[in-house]
Design a protein around this motif. Sequence first.
Motif, short mmCIF file in Angstrom:
data_model
loop_
_atom_site.label_atom_id
_atom_site.label_comp_id
_atom_site.label_asym_id
_atom_site.label_seq_id
_atom_site.Cartn_x
_atom_site.Cartn_y
_atom_site.Cartn_z
N TYR B 33 0.84 -1.20 0.00
CA TYR B 33 0.00 0.00 0.00
C TYR B 33 0.87 1.25 0.00
O TYR B 33 1.97 1.24 0.56
CB TYR B 33 -0.87 0.05 1.27
N LEU B 45 -5.16 6.47 1.87
CA LEU B 45 -4.67 5.49 0.92
C LEU B 45 -4.63 6.07 -0.49
O LEU B 45 -5.63 6.61 -0.98
CB LEU B 45 -5.56 4.25 0.95
N TYR B 48 -3.05 0.65 -3.88
CA TYR B 48 -2.62 -0.56 -3.24
C TYR B 48 -2.39 -1.65 -4.29
O TYR B 48 -2.82 -1.51 -5.45
CB TYR B 48 -3.64 -1.05 -2.20
N THR B 97 -5.76 -9.52 3.58
CA THR B 97 -6.70 -8.47 3.92
C THR B 97 -7.27 -8.78 5.30
O THR B 97 -7.33 -9.93 5.71
CB THR B 97 -7.86 -8.40 2.91
N GLY B 98 -7.66 -7.72 5.98
CA GLY B 98 -8.23 -7.89 7.30
C GLY B 98 -7.18 -8.10 8.38
O GLY B 98 -7.52 -8.27 9.54
N ASN B 99 -5.93 -8.07 8.02
CA ASN B 99 -4.85 -8.16 9.00
C ASN B 99 -4.22 -6.80 9.19
O ASN B 99 -4.43 -5.88 8.42
CB ASN B 99 -3.76 -9.11 8.51
N GLU B 100 -3.42 -6.72 10.25
CA GLU B 100 -2.71 -5.47 10.46
C GLU B 100 -1.71 -5.22 9.33
O GLU B 100 -1.16 -6.15 8.75
CB GLU B 100 -1.98 -5.48 11.80
N GLN B 101 -1.52 -3.94 9.05
CA GLN B 101 -0.54 -3.52 8.07
C GLN B 101 0.69 -3.02 8.79
O GLN B 101 0.60 -2.41 9.87
CB GLN B 101 -1.11 -2.41 7.18
N PHE B 102 1.85 -3.26 8.20
CA PHE B 102 3.12 -2.83 8.77
C PHE B 102 3.71 -1.76 7.87
O PHE B 102 3.75 -1.93 6.65
CB PHE B 102 4.07 -4.02 8.92
N PHE B 103 4.16 -0.70 8.50
CA PHE B 103 4.55 0.49 7.75
C PHE B 103 6.06 0.65 7.66
O PHE B 103 6.81 0.28 8.56
CB PHE B 103 3.97 1.75 8.42
N GLY B 104 6.48 1.25 6.54
CA GLY B 104 7.85 1.66 6.36
C GLY B 104 8.14 2.96 7.08
O GLY B 104 7.24 3.55 7.68
#
Lengths: 112, 112
Positions: B33, B45, B48, B97-104
Amino acid sequence: DQQVKQNSPSLSVQEGRISILNCDYTNSMFDYFLWYKKYPAEGPTFLISISSIKDKNEDGRFTVFLNKSAKHLSLHIVPSQPGDSAVYFCAASEAGSYQLTFGKGTKLSVIP
Amino acid sequence: DAGITQSPRHKVTETGTPVTLRCHQTENHRYMYWYRQDPGHGLRLIHYSYGVKDTDKGEVSDGYSVSRSKTEDFLLTLESATSSQTSVYFCAISEQTGNEQFFGPGTRLTVL
């Protein structure tokens, strides 16, 4: 139309006390909720999440409460520590959706 | 920490020039994303990707394009940068989908 609202832009709490961060949502299709913490000049860090089938989830000093009838969730931090000072974002998603909808964030300051 | 890097970390450019931001992951996650963060708006957003060469638009996609030729890389391109695209850009990844997203860590872009 803002679907996820964090109505308090900022919050100050004494070290050792409880911090309560609030989040309201309008989309009744949201079924998964997350909290992220963000320090300046860093990316958001996942903190804790809760599914709509639960009303509480705990992880150490962090507890998230979900009130589906009120479309409200809150993050409790006990006890608050100076290192908790950051911006906290609430986010939500619908079942099977790729998209997270974020609130505008609440800046928490924990005063030593 | 999830293995996500963004390059460059900072960029200053002039109106009308093309800009490409790169996101690289080592987690082999399917979903990637691009978000932008602006004061008073939280995270929004842009685009994606749900697989190699599979991309779709997000909430604020106008003026941006993306490409994903490999699982690990997701590029965001501003074809002709404008001052309204001055922002902090974050890449995120998730397994499902539906899980946590991890960010840079983010890229701070300034368009003069």
